[in-house]
Motif scaffolding. Structure first.
Motif, mmCIF file in Angstrom:
data_model
loop_
_atom_site.group_PDB
_atom_site.id
_atom_site.type_symbol
_atom_site.label_atom_id
_atom_site.label_comp_id
_atom_site.label_asym_id
_atom_site.label_seq_id
_atom_site.Cartn_x
_atom_site.Cartn_y
_atom_site.Cartn_z
ATOM 1 N N ASP A 211 7.216 -61.787 5.161
ATOM 2 C CA ASP A 211 6.047 -61.057 4.684
ATOM 3 C C ASP A 211 4.987 -62.025 4.175
ATOM 4 N N LYS A 213 2.757 -62.450 0.870
ATOM 5 C CA LYS A 213 2.615 -61.907 -0.492
ATOM 6 C C LYS A 213 1.208 -62.088 -1.072
ATOM 7 N N TYR A 268 18.881 -56.767 0.247
ATOM 8 C CA TYR A 268 17.725 -57.476 0.790
ATOM 9 C C TYR A 268 17.747 -58.854 0.143
ATOM 10 N N ASN A 284 17.071 -58.045 -3.676
ATOM 11 C CA ASN A 284 16.529 -56.735 -3.994
ATOM 12 C C ASN A 284 17.552 -55.707 -3.543
ATOM 13 N N ARG A 286 17.029 -52.625 -2.453
ATOM 14 C CA ARG A 286 16.315 -51.571 -1.724
ATOM 15 C C ARG A 286 15.685 -52.238 -0.517
ATOM 16 N N GLY A 288 12.622 -53.668 1.653
ATOM 17 C CA GLY A 288 11.331 -54.257 1.315
ATOM 18 C C GLY A 288 10.200 -53.326 1.740
ATOM 19 N N ASP A 289 9.093 -53.464 1.081
ATOM 20 C CA ASP A 289 7.902 -52.694 1.434
ATOM 21 C C ASP A 289 6.768 -53.707 1.545
ATOM 22 N N PRO A 290 6.275 -54.066 2.715
ATOM 23 C CA PRO A 290 6.301 -53.343 3.997
ATOM 24 C C PRO A 290 7.368 -53.789 5.018
ATOM 25 N N GLU A 291 8.394 -54.555 4.598
ATOM 26 C CA GLU A 291 9.385 -55.003 5.583
ATOM 27 C C GLU A 291 10.122 -53.836 6.240
HETATM 28 N N1 GLY Z 1 7.472 -57.000 0.208
HETATM 29 C C1 GLY Z 1 8.285 -57.487 -0.832
HETATM 30 C C2 GLY Z 1 9.142 -56.503 -1.497
HETATM 31 O O1 GLY Z 1 9.296 -55.371 -1.090
HETATM 32 O O2 GLY Z 1 9.728 -56.861 -2.521
#
Ligand code: GLY
Ligand code: AMP
Length: 425
Positions: A211, A213, A268, A284, A286, A288-291
């Motif tokens: 991603d 950042k 993650y 993480n 959960r 990723g957002d936007p992964e």
């Molecule tokens: N894109 C990074 C995250 O979701 O932590």
């Protein structure tokens, strides 16, 4: 079964989009969801922090499965409370969610199970923390311990910068999340993300992503939640994926199980790929957002079936099939993000932007008098598939050019690193 999706960002839109294709799914609900999810799921007003209210809603609507998108409800123990009420859910319980909720917890787990990560020290007072920084020298990394919405990390290139970050944390800038600080060795290399489903014991590798950042082109400016992503990550060769599983992910899952806090959900792993191979930067608990958006664009298998297998301990009986294509997403954000931004501007041209290879996931939108309006910092995730990065990226930017939203902006260079690699390959 009826399904409730918790969350309302681009990650949850892409999960709803993928789950809606599953023959196992009946009616979908989302709380709070966003305007883009309305065609897939019924939006409900629920106070997610009120676990009793969530359980009551599940009983009323005969919800068989709750997909918990963001980290906060996981760290708050929503999965545990649903479990006690006899309701199945996706995501770890509170104890296992410490993998994201506490950097110190993860560092100590890595110590106990020989998982490669940056050397570190942990401090609850300024003076010893400052001594450690002086002893180790710069570059060095300063992190507030708890959840600080991605803003609690300073990669300090000088000792002075490190001291300033320490002073800020101990002055209370991050509240309780900054009561403790983790100071880490600076890792050199290329960052990548590795996603796996875990059922307490078995690991099913999903896919990799990278991603962007920073808010600005060329990876400049302040950090954000992520301005774009692509999958797969070229740096994650088969060998690097194999090593990540063997040296990092499986030892974590085995260690958690042995310590009586089995991990279930998606894991993650944020990695630094350096000369010695993969090292863990952070976990993480959960997607990723936007992964997540690029993973869902590439996944051919039924995501709901895979998630249920993670919840039920049967991941060894399923497999995940992927399109042999690249997916790339570009985030469109409201002008001003990640600082102050305005809400309520109108977005036109969304239908014209989509086609077989392009999907626009909504991240922060609402419907007002028939119009789609921006309601968050990150607002849209324009996501495309292609045979390579170049094609996926060209399709994503062509779609963006069809969207009429003068108050929005995006980075114009998402995927640059992967594209450079493609061109020199
Ligand atoms: N894109 C990074 C995250 O979701 O932590
Ligand atoms: P984190 O919140 O732990 O993911 O850190 C945010 C970002 O800081 C990461 O995505 C990296 O770019 C950077 N970072 C964190 N830890 C390190 C480290 N030990 N060495 C180099 N960069 C790091």
């Amino acid at each position: 079964m009826n399904i409730l999706i918790i969350g309302g960002g681009g990650r949850e839109h892409s999960l709803a989009w993928a789950i809606a294709k599953s023959p196992l799914a009946d009616k979908l609900y989302c709380a709070p969801g966003n305007a883009g999810m309305e065609s897939l799921a019924e939006r409900v007003r629920l106070d997610i922090a009120d676990h009793g209210a969530v359980i009551g809603f599940c009983r009323e609507k005969d919800i068989g499965y709750v997909v918990i998108g963001p980290e906060a409800p996981l760290v708050a123990g929503l999965a545990d409370d649903l479990d006690k009420a006899g309701i199945e859910s996706f995501g770890p319980g509170k104890a296992a969610a410490q993998l994201e909720g506490s950097k110190a917890f993860t560092k100590e787990l890595c110590d106990r199970h020989n998982i490669p990560t940056a050397a570190y020290g942990r401090f609850d007072r300024l003076a010893p923390a400052a001594d450690y920084v002086r002893r180790m020298g710069a570059p060095i990394v300063i992190k507030a311990d708890g959840l600080a919405a991605g803003k609690g990390v300073t990669v300090a290139m000088s000792e002075a910068e490190a001291m300033a970050a320490l002073e800020e944390i101990f002055a209370g800038r991050f509240g309780a999340a900054g009561a403790e600080v983790v100071i880490e060795e600076f890792l050199d290399g290329e960052e990548a993300s590795f996603f796996a489903l875990v059922d307490g014991r078995h690991v099913l590798a999903l896919a990799t992503a990278q991603d962007h950042k920073r808010v600005g082109d060329g990876d400049t400016g302040p950090n954000t939640g992520g301005m774009g992503a692509y999958s797969p990550a070229p740096v994650m060769s088969d060998e690097m994926c194999r090593r990540t599983l063997a040296e990092i992910v499986q030892p974590t899952v085995d260690g958690m199980a042995k310590e009586g806090i089995p991990y279930r959900g998606v894991l993650y792993a944020g990695l630094m790929i350096g000369a010695e191979g993969p090292k863990l930067i952070e976990y993480n608990v959960r997607f990723g957002d936007p992964e997540c958006q690029v993973l869902m664009m590439r996944l051919k298998s039924d995501i709901l079936e895979l998630m249920l297998a993670a919840s039920r301990g049967t991941l060894d009986q399923v497999s995940a099939l992927w399109r042999d294509e690249v997916a790339l997403t570009v985030v469109m954000a409201a002008a001003g993000y990640p600082g102050d931004y305005e809400k309520g501007s109108r977005i036109l041209g969304l239908e014209a932007a989509e086609n077989e290879a392009v999907t626009v996931f909504h991240a922060g939108t609402e419907r007002r008098a028939g119009d789609i309006v921006a309601s968050g910092g990150r607002v849209l995730n324009v996501t495309a598939r292609g045979t390579n990065v170049e094609e996926a990226r060209a399709r994503a930017y062509a779609a963006i050019d069809r969207i009429d939203w003068p108050q929005g902006f995006c980075r114009r260079d998402i995927g640059w690193r992967a594209l450079d690699r493609e061109k020199t390959a």
